[in-house]
Design a protein around this motif. Sequence first.
Motif, short mmCIF file in Angstrom:
data_model
loop_
_atom_site.label_atom_id
_atom_site.label_comp_id
_atom_site.label_asym_id
_atom_site.label_seq_id
_atom_site.Cartn_x
_atom_site.Cartn_y
_atom_site.Cartn_z
N SER A 110 0.84 -1.20 0.00
CA SER A 110 0.00 0.00 0.00
C SER A 110 0.87 1.25 0.00
O SER A 110 1.95 1.26 0.59
CB SER A 110 -0.91 0.01 1.23
OG SER A 110 -1.78 -1.10 1.23
N GLY A 111 0.39 2.30 -0.65
CA GLY A 111 1.14 3.55 -0.67
C GLY A 111 0.77 4.39 -1.87
O GLY A 111 -0.11 4.04 -2.67
N TYR A 112 1.46 5.52 -1.97
CA TYR A 112 1.25 6.44 -3.08
C TYR A 112 2.07 6.01 -4.30
O TYR A 112 3.20 5.53 -4.15
CB TYR A 112 1.65 7.86 -2.69
CG TYR A 112 0.71 8.53 -1.72
CD1 TYR A 112 -0.46 9.13 -2.17
CD2 TYR A 112 0.98 8.56 -0.36
CE1 TYR A 112 -1.34 9.75 -1.27
CE2 TYR A 112 0.13 9.17 0.53
CZ TYR A 112 -1.03 9.76 0.07
OH TYR A 112 -1.89 10.36 0.94
N TYR A 162 -3.32 7.01 -4.30
CA TYR A 162 -3.03 6.07 -3.21
C TYR A 162 -3.61 4.72 -3.60
O TYR A 162 -4.78 4.63 -3.98
CB TYR A 162 -3.62 6.54 -1.88
CG TYR A 162 -3.14 5.74 -0.70
CD1 TYR A 162 -2.00 6.13 -0.01
CD2 TYR A 162 -3.80 4.58 -0.29
CE1 TYR A 162 -1.53 5.39 1.07
CE2 TYR A 162 -3.34 3.84 0.78
CZ TYR A 162 -2.20 4.25 1.46
OH TYR A 162 -1.73 3.51 2.52
N LYS A 198 5.49 5.82 0.84
CA LYS A 198 4.62 6.24 1.94
C LYS A 198 4.05 7.64 1.76
O LYS A 198 3.09 8.00 2.44
CB LYS A 198 5.41 6.17 3.26
CG LYS A 198 5.88 4.78 3.63
CD LYS A 198 6.67 4.81 4.93
CE LYS A 198 7.17 3.42 5.31
NZ LYS A 198 7.97 3.45 6.57
N HIS A 199 4.66 8.44 0.91
CA HIS A 199 4.20 9.82 0.75
C HIS A 199 4.28 10.23 -0.71
O HIS A 199 4.95 9.57 -1.52
CB HIS A 199 5.05 10.76 1.61
CG HIS A 199 6.52 10.64 1.34
ND1 HIS A 199 7.15 11.28 0.29
CD2 HIS A 199 7.49 9.93 1.98
CE1 HIS A 199 8.43 10.98 0.29
NE2 HIS A 199 8.67 10.16 1.31
N GLN A 200 3.60 11.31 -1.04
CA GLN A 200 3.64 11.83 -2.39
C GLN A 200 4.95 12.59 -2.62
O GLN A 200 5.52 13.18 -1.69
CB GLN A 200 2.47 12.78 -2.65
CG GLN A 200 1.12 12.09 -2.72
CD GLN A 200 -0.01 13.07 -2.93
OE1 GLN A 200 -0.53 13.64 -1.97
NE2 GLN A 200 -0.40 13.27 -4.17
#
Length: 459
Positions: free
Chosen positions: A230-232, A261, A292-294
């Motif tokens: 899972s993640g961006y 996401y 985990k982040h954009q």
Amino acid sequence: MLRDGILPYSIKKYTNMSKRERWHEIYTNLWFTPILYAFLSFILIAVTMMLDFSFGAGQAVSPFLSVSSQLTNTIVSTLTTAILSVSTFTFNSILVVFTTFSGQFSPRVLKNFIANKATQRVLGIFTGSFLYVVICFFFIDTQSTSKFFTIPLTAICLAVLSAGTFIFFINHSVKWLQVNHMTENMKAESVNIIQNSLQQELDPYRVEETDAISAEFPECPGHQVVAPRSGYIQVVDFINLIEEAKKDNLLIKMEVKVGDYNYASTPMLKYWKKDASTVDEYKYQKLISVGKHQTEIQDIEFSINKLVEVAIRSLGNNDPKTAINTIYQIGDLLVLISQIGYFAPYLKDKCGELRIILKDLSFEDYLHVGFGCIRHYSRDNVLITIEMLKALKLMAQSIHPNHYQSLWDFAAGTAEGLESDWLFNFDNRLFYKALFDLAEITKNEHEYKKLKQKVSCEV
């Protein structure tokens, strides 16, 4: 050689990144430049110590310029304290800037300040200077009768450099706190992303003639490649994706776009195989980075959203001037997007064969990304709405007529959604003048008359 399982995650993650991701991560990391300057400091330490201890530079120069070991020790120890004090005060100033940025504008703009070359060089100079004087301090014997020249001279020069850097950093911080400079810097970053992601990377592979594309779509259901975690969606290596699709003779349809996401085991792409050979799906997973982040590497929408957040925060802080300036900056970005992007979701290989179908954004989508949230939060602010209509008018004067209807539809929706039980006469004239000017450019005068009658009845 260390195996992957032995490497810590903080190092291992760089080995799993593409070259573009790796350089972006390194240059936006606060550690990179100070470590580089620290390395240069060690080289300077080795050179100056060699000149003084091995070649006797202090004995070779005039007695007027040579410095005794006791005085050298005093100079270096004093400068160690001074440089450390200035460095501490500078780091404290950085924290103040961070707090101001987070509270008044957006926590996402902190990365812009950290990634700025001037900020990193300031920290690098302080780190290198402090390391030089503190290490030299331990090598100087006060009981020695040796004379020194290069060590005290270099320490004094570094102290002067640190003092000048401190003044520069104060000016740099004050300049960065000016909203116009900050939004201009954010816009320049967005322009760089647009040029790399749209113009240089995707446009050479886009299919301009899309009328016959539908005939190439397979009717059978395709095979899915799912997300490993899972993640961006941070980066998609489109060029290698096209090359691999060409080797395997695939047609790929992207189920996600950069910035989305995605959950683990949900589809990232679907592919159709034109022969009976097997496909290594893992290599296609590796060409799509999930984090985990954009990030701003390819995510144009995320980059625009940082400007949008500044505008919304400004409205909440009763700072209309900042909001208006940001609106025009966003409009400038949207004009650039309209000029360099074809907005065709089809990518072909070098032989002209269709390979990738993107889940892409149209100009209308980018228009909503840029102004949709601002319109929502300013629906009871007629002055900001007027400025937004003026920005749309300026955009209409610069973009291709194909996008006129998108601009007018957005402006019409903005006018209908304006929440105001009454308007001052002057504001009323400005509002309808801005709306009419846009209608005139986009050839929607008739729609303007119907809209004016409708809005006037509601107001």
